[in-house]
Design a protein around this motif. Structure first.
Motif, PDB file in Angstrom:
ATOM      1  N   ARG A 342       0.828  -1.210   0.000  1.00 35.75           N
ATOM      2  CA  ARG A 342       0.000   0.000   0.000  1.00 35.75           C
ATOM      3  C   ARG A 342       0.859   1.256   0.000  1.00 35.75           C
ATOM      4  NH1 ARG A 342      -1.471   4.091   2.706  1.00 35.75           N
ATOM      5  NH2 ARG A 342      -0.023   3.574   4.406  1.00 35.75           N
ATOM      6  N   ILE A 343       1.928   1.251   0.794  1.00 35.74           N
ATOM      7  CA  ILE A 343       2.819   2.407   0.858  1.00 35.74           C
ATOM      8  C   ILE A 343       3.436   2.689  -0.504  1.00 35.74           C
ATOM      9  CG2 ILE A 343       5.026   3.197   1.805  1.00 35.74           C
ATOM     10  CD1 ILE A 343       4.255   1.697   4.414  1.00 35.74           C
ATOM     11  N   VAL A 344       3.914   1.638  -1.162  1.00 37.64           N
ATOM     12  CA  VAL A 344       4.534   1.815  -2.479  1.00 37.64           C
ATOM     13  C   VAL A 344       3.488   2.215  -3.519  1.00 37.64           C
ATOM     14  CG1 VAL A 344       5.833   0.653  -4.300  1.00 37.64           C
ATOM     15  CG2 VAL A 344       6.406   0.239  -1.904  1.00 37.64           C
ATOM     16  N   ALA A 345       2.302   1.629  -3.436  1.00 38.63           N
ATOM     17  CA  ALA A 345       1.243   1.967  -4.390  1.00 38.63           C
ATOM     18  C   ALA A 345       0.854   3.432  -4.296  1.00 38.63           C
ATOM     19  CB  ALA A 345       0.019   1.078  -4.140  1.00 38.63           C
ATOM     20  N   ALA A 346       0.855   3.990  -3.074  1.00 40.68           N
ATOM     21  CA  ALA A 346       0.482   5.393  -2.892  1.00 40.68           C
ATOM     22  C   ALA A 346       1.477   6.340  -3.550  1.00 40.68           C
ATOM     23  CB  ALA A 346       0.369   5.710  -1.403  1.00 40.68           C
ATOM     24  N   VAL A 366      10.859   2.702  -6.283  1.00 37.64           N
ATOM     25  CA  VAL A 366       9.937   3.559  -5.536  1.00 37.64           C
ATOM     26  C   VAL A 366      10.019   3.244  -4.047  1.00 37.64           C
ATOM     27  CG1 VAL A 366       7.513   4.169  -5.192  1.00 37.64           C
ATOM     28  CG2 VAL A 366       8.405   3.867  -7.507  1.00 37.64           C
ATOM     29  N   LEU A 367      10.101   1.960  -3.704  1.00 38.28           N
ATOM     30  CA  LEU A 367      10.193   1.567  -2.304  1.00 38.28           C
ATOM     31  C   LEU A 367      11.393   2.219  -1.630  1.00 38.28           C
ATOM     32  CD1 LEU A 367       9.569  -0.209   0.180  1.00 38.28           C
ATOM     33  CD2 LEU A 367      10.868  -2.049  -0.928  1.00 38.28           C
ATOM     34  N   PHE A 368      12.572   2.114  -2.230  1.00 40.50           N
ATOM     35  CA  PHE A 368      13.755   2.670  -1.590  1.00 40.50           C
ATOM     36  C   PHE A 368      13.768   4.192  -1.647  1.00 40.50           C
ATOM     37  CE2 PHE A 368      15.073  -1.714  -1.889  1.00 40.50           C
ATOM     38  CZ  PHE A 368      15.771  -1.888  -0.703  1.00 40.50           C
ATOM     39  N   ASN A 369      13.070   4.764  -2.617  1.00 39.22           N
ATOM     40  CA  ASN A 369      12.950   6.216  -2.664  1.00 39.22           C
ATOM     41  C   ASN A 369      12.140   6.737  -1.479  1.00 39.22           C
ATOM     42  OD1 ASN A 369      13.345   8.743  -4.424  1.00 39.22           O
ATOM     43  ND2 ASN A 369      11.160   8.793  -3.964  1.00 39.22           N
ATOM     44  N   GLY A 374      10.732   9.579   2.610  1.00 38.05           N
ATOM     45  CA  GLY A 374       9.382   9.516   3.145  1.00 38.05           C
ATOM     46  C   GLY A 374       8.325   9.587   2.061  1.00 38.05           C
ATOM     47  N   THR A 375       7.089   9.357   2.457  1.00 39.13           N
ATOM     48  CA  THR A 375       5.956   9.505   1.562  1.00 39.13           C
ATOM     49  C   THR A 375       4.791  10.062   2.362  1.00 39.13           C
ATOM     50  OG1 THR A 375       4.579   8.394  -0.085  1.00 39.13           O
ATOM     51  CG2 THR A 375       5.056   7.176   1.926  1.00 39.13           C
ATOM     52  N   PHE A 376       3.796  10.568   1.680  1.00 42.67           N
ATOM     53  CA  PHE A 376       2.686  11.206   2.377  1.00 42.67           C
ATOM     54  C   PHE A 376       1.728  10.159   2.916  1.00 42.67           C
ATOM     55  CE2 PHE A 376       4.371  14.465  -0.461  1.00 42.67           C
ATOM     56  CZ  PHE A 376       4.646  15.450   0.486  1.00 42.67           C
ATOM     57  N   PHE A 377       1.358  10.317   4.177  1.00 43.09           N
ATOM     58  CA  PHE A 377       0.654   9.285   4.925  1.00 43.09           C
ATOM     59  C   PHE A 377      -0.705   8.962   4.328  1.00 43.09           C
ATOM     60  CE2 PHE A 377      -2.306   8.319   8.495  1.00 43.09           C
ATOM     61  CZ  PHE A 377      -1.837   7.051   8.755  1.00 43.09           C
ATOM     62  N   ASP A 378      -1.470   9.985   3.994  1.00 42.18           N
ATOM     63  CA  ASP A 378      -2.842   9.766   3.541  1.00 42.18           C
ATOM     64  C   ASP A 378      -3.194  10.763   2.444  1.00 42.18           C
ATOM     65  OD1 ASP A 378      -5.381   8.777   3.330  1.00 42.18           O
ATOM     66  OD2 ASP A 378      -6.131   9.626   5.204  1.00 42.18           O
ATOM     67  N   GLY A 379      -2.440  10.702   1.361  1.00 44.10           N
ATOM     68  CA  GLY A 379      -2.693  11.622   0.259  1.00 44.10           C
ATOM     69  C   GLY A 379      -2.502  13.063   0.698  1.00 44.10           C
ATOM     70  N   TYR A 380      -3.507  13.904   0.430  1.00 41.33           N
ATOM     71  CA  TYR A 380      -3.431  15.328   0.774  1.00 41.33           C
ATOM     72  C   TYR A 380      -4.136  15.636   2.092  1.00 41.33           C
ATOM     73  CZ  TYR A 380      -1.751  15.903  -3.984  1.00 41.33           C
ATOM     74  OH  TYR A 380      -1.019  15.811  -5.151  1.00 41.33           O
ATOM     75  N   ARG A 381      -4.508  14.608   2.831  1.00 44.15           N
ATOM     76  CA  ARG A 381      -5.173  14.821   4.117  1.00 44.15           C
ATOM     77  C   ARG A 381      -4.168  15.305   5.153  1.00 44.15           C
ATOM     78  NH1 ARG A 381      -6.171  11.937   8.784  1.00 44.15           N
ATOM     79  NH2 ARG A 381      -8.231  12.219   9.738  1.00 44.15           N
ATOM     80  N   ILE A 382      -4.551  16.312   5.919  1.00 48.63           N
ATOM     81  CA  ILE A 382      -3.682  16.909   6.924  1.00 48.63           C
ATOM     82  C   ILE A 382      -4.181  16.532   8.310  1.00 48.63           C
ATOM     83  CG2 ILE A 382      -2.742  19.070   7.841  1.00 48.63           C
ATOM     84  CD1 ILE A 382      -1.831  18.423   5.000  1.00 48.63           C
ATOM     85  N   ASP A 383      -3.281  16.083   9.161  1.00 51.02           N
ATOM     86  CA  ASP A 383      -3.607  15.800  10.551  1.00 51.02           C
ATOM     87  C   ASP A 383      -3.557  17.115  11.326  1.00 51.02           C
ATOM     88  OD1 ASP A 383      -2.939  15.222  13.447  1.00 51.02           O
ATOM     89  OD2 ASP A 383      -3.259  13.170  12.751  1.00 51.02           O
ATOM     90  N   PRO A 439       3.423  16.278   5.839  1.00 48.01           N
ATOM     91  CA  PRO A 439       3.052  15.097   6.629  1.00 48.01           C
ATOM     92  C   PRO A 439       3.676  13.821   6.074  1.00 48.01           C
ATOM     93  CG  PRO A 439       1.235  15.696   5.200  1.00 48.01           C
ATOM     94  CD  PRO A 439       2.294  16.749   4.999  1.00 48.01           C
ATOM     95  N   LEU A 440       4.997  13.718   6.178  1.00 44.32           N
ATOM     96  CA  LEU A 440       5.737  12.589   5.631  1.00 44.32           C
ATOM     97  C   LEU A 440       5.916  11.489   6.676  1.00 44.32           C
ATOM     98  CD1 LEU A 440       8.413  14.679   3.754  1.00 44.32           C
ATOM     99  CD2 LEU A 440       6.819  13.117   2.640  1.00 44.32           C
ATOM    100  N   VAL A 441       5.849  10.262   6.227  1.00 46.37           N
ATOM    101  CA  VAL A 441       6.060   9.101   7.088  1.00 46.37           C
ATOM    102  C   VAL A 441       6.982   8.116   6.361  1.00 46.37           C
ATOM    103  CG1 VAL A 441       3.804   9.324   8.193  1.00 46.37           C
ATOM    104  CG2 VAL A 441       4.036   7.871   6.180  1.00 46.37           C
ATOM    105  N   PHE A 442       7.424   7.107   7.089  1.00 48.22           N
ATOM    106  CA  PHE A 442       8.167   5.965   6.539  1.00 48.22           C
ATOM    107  C   PHE A 442       9.627   6.292   6.216  1.00 48.22           C
ATOM    108  CE2 PHE A 442       8.763   2.419   3.333  1.00 48.22           C
ATOM    109  CZ  PHE A 442       8.581   1.399   4.250  1.00 48.22           C
ATOM    110  N   SER A 443      10.049   7.521   6.458  1.00 53.16           N
ATOM    111  CA  SER A 443      11.430   7.889   6.173  1.00 53.16           C
ATOM    112  C   SER A 443      12.365   7.314   7.223  1.00 53.16           C
ATOM    113  CB  SER A 443      11.551   9.411   6.138  1.00 53.16           C
ATOM    114  OG  SER A 443      12.895   9.810   6.012  1.00 53.16           O
ATOM    115  N   ARG A 444      13.570   6.992   6.811  1.00 49.20           N
ATOM    116  CA  ARG A 444      14.585   6.555   7.750  1.00 49.20           C
ATOM    117  C   ARG A 444      15.925   7.168   7.369  1.00 49.20           C
ATOM    118  NH1 ARG A 444      12.950   1.476   6.497  1.00 49.20           N
ATOM    119  NH2 ARG A 444      10.977   2.402   7.068  1.00 49.20           N
ATOM    120  N   ARG A 445      16.721   7.429   8.397  1.00 51.68           N
ATOM    121  CA  ARG A 445      18.022   8.031   8.146  1.00 51.68           C
ATOM    122  C   ARG A 445      18.899   7.076   7.364  1.00 51.68           C
ATOM    123  NH1 ARG A 445      20.529  10.338  13.394  1.00 51.68           N
ATOM    124  NH2 ARG A 445      18.624  11.554  13.258  1.00 51.68           N
TER     125      ARG A 445
END
Length: 499
Positions: A342-346, A366-369, A374-383, A439-445
């Motif tokens: 799902r993360i990669v598909a988004a 795309v996965l390693f990118n 990081g990638t956006f958690f839920d499209g353009y939705r803002i927490d 609102p980026l998630v999944f990033s790692r150093r």
């Protein structure tokens, strides 16, 4: 060549003919169950190479094609197996990671087989194959022993709930039933509380503090320190443990070290170990089985780091119903694969073309990118609540002036609506901060054992389990990753430029 020797003569080890393998190395996509894997046939004829096994959570695993590995959660300070540089990982074959011993018996003899071990190279007619799934979170080693008519497979993957998973299976390809004894497990595990410094510079001291215990009523292995090694006149208790358990084998015996491996090799019975001190952590299960033709037996070994008393108590309760626990484990593994997809598909990482290799390569790119930038958690939705925290962190005065505006935003609110509302307020500082919020998630150093000068960290969830919105890495690399991400999320382009 020494005088008197001729190349045409066969080579023997004792009375056993040493067999030479000439099959070519080949690659192809295959289906295993409902998943697609890329298979490298006869992979062991290649020079050992290094692989990363990913997850949708904070697991990290780097593994050599010879089976040696390092793994853990979040960063090297929370390692399950020692975190070394890539050359030392290659060198730890047979020392760190999985190990399997199999005895096959008939009326006259016992045959010893140790899949993937180089000590018996050439003594059996074997084929070794390596499989990695398209999602990149499963790696399967296979050894086919044609002399014994057996096929052994072991797969490494992960579970968000339960930790690191080693699934093994043994299949009988003979036309007759076979009586088999198996000793299978993992070795050189680290106790909880072992940081990177003590792993690499004070390992002999670390060994002296190791304490391996077995809860006999449920077969749960606990690997901990007798105390935290410190050079201060103060108490330093070790209150968490690395846990290891197994399901799938009937009435197994358990080992907490590798001291009895030679007893098993000799066909002598082993004795369950319940308390081992000052030894490197290992967890082996041993059981006998009768395998009819074309049937197989499957079992799991599962390990997790940094488990406190509450987690150990809960796991002990789950182990009372192993059938249910195995179902929960399998469901959680597949849930992790689905979440990774799902993360990669988004980020537009799924393709379906006539060139399966190109499609898989695109998924990997795309996965390693997104793992990096990081990638956006839920499209353009803002927490909304995370946005308020962001504004307060970057400019307390703006938060003071516009707290009412921020708290009265709709829930949920989307990027364009947020920017339009912020623009109407007429405060350029507020608009700038709303633009800069990503609102980026999944990033790692950045970092891995092949580049040890870069220290990596994977921060995907807070201590209470909530999603963490953040990104890691240096600016140059983040820009490289965000440039590709803008193609998938064009409305965030101005926000990225603003940042």
């Amino acid at each position: 060549m020494a005088a008197g020797l001729r190349e045409s003569r066969p080579t023997y080890v004792g009375d056993a003919l040493r067999k030479t393998r000439t099959a070519p190395v080949e690659g192809a996509f295959v289906s295993l169950g409902d998943e697609r894997f890329y298979r490298i046939s006869n992979y062991d004829r290649l020079k050992p190479f290094f692989m990363s096994i990913v997850s949708a959570s904070d697991h990290w695993m780097f593994i050599s094609s010879n089976g040696a590995l390092t793994a853990g959660r979040k960063n090297p300070e929370h390692a399950l197996f020692p975190y070394y540089t890539v050359d030392k990982i290659h060198d730890s074959r047979g020392i760190t990671g999985g190990r399997t011993l199999i005895l096959v018996g008939d009326d006259s003899r016992l045959s010893l087989w140790e899949p993937f071990a180089d000590e018996y190279d050439g003594l059996y007619d074997v084929e070794r194959n390596l499989y990695k799934n398209t999602a990149g979170n499963k790696l399967l080693f296979e050894e086919v022993n044609r002399d014994l008519g057996l096929v052994f497979q072991t797969l490494w993957t992960s579970s968000e709930r339960f930790g690191f998973v080693r699934r093994s299976s043994l299949r009988n390809d003979c036309s007759r039933s076979q009586s088999i004894s198996v000793l299978d497990g993992v070795q050189n595990m680290l106790p909880s509380g072992t940081d990177r410094l003590i792993q690499t510079e004070r390992s002999t001291l670390l060994d002296a503090y190791k304490k391996n215990e077995l809860l006999e009523d449920c077969g749960l292995g606990l690997f901990l320190l007798s105390s935290i090694p410190v050079d201060k006149p103060e108490p330093s208790e070790a209150l968490s443990a690395t846990t290891v358990w197994s399901v799938g084998l009937d009435n197994p015996s358990y080992l907490l070290s590798n001291r009895q491996l030679d007893r098993f090799r000799s066909g002598r019975p082993i004795e369950t170990e319940v308390d081992v001190r000052a030894e490197r952590g290992a967890f082996f299960v041993s059981a006998g089985m009768s395998l009819p033709p074309a049937e197989s037996r499957e079992w799991y070994i599962v390990a997790e780091v940094d488990q406190g008393p509450a987690e150990v108590f809960g796991l002990r309760a789950l182990l009372q119903d192993r059938g249910k626990l195995q179902t929960l484990l399998e469901e959680d593994i597949e849930s992790g694969t689905s979440e990774l997809t799902r993360i990669v598909a988004a980020a537009d990482g799924l393709q379906l073309t006539s060139d399966e290799l190109s499609s898989a390569r695109h998924f990997s790119n795309v996965l390693f990118n997104v793992m990096r930038g990081g990638t956006f958690f839920d499209g353009y939705r803002i927490d909304k609540h995370d946005l308020i925290d962001f504004v307060g962190t970057h400019n307390t005065d703006v938060l003071r002036r516009h707290r009412g505006f921020l708290e009265n935003l709709e829930e949920p609110i989307y990027l364009q609506a947020l920017l339009a509302s912020a623009s109407e307020v007429g405060d350029p500082d507020l608009l700038r901060l709303c633009r800069e919020y990503l609102p980026l998630v999944f990033s790692r150093r950045h970092g891995d054992p092949s580049r040890p000068w870069n220290y990596f960290s994977i921060d995907t969830r807070s201590e209470n389990g909530e999603q963490v919105f953040s990104y890691q890495g240096n600016w140059r690399d983040i820009f490289q990753n965000w440039e590709a991400l803008c193609v998938s999320y064009p409305d965030f382009t101005e926000s990225i430029v603003s940042k």
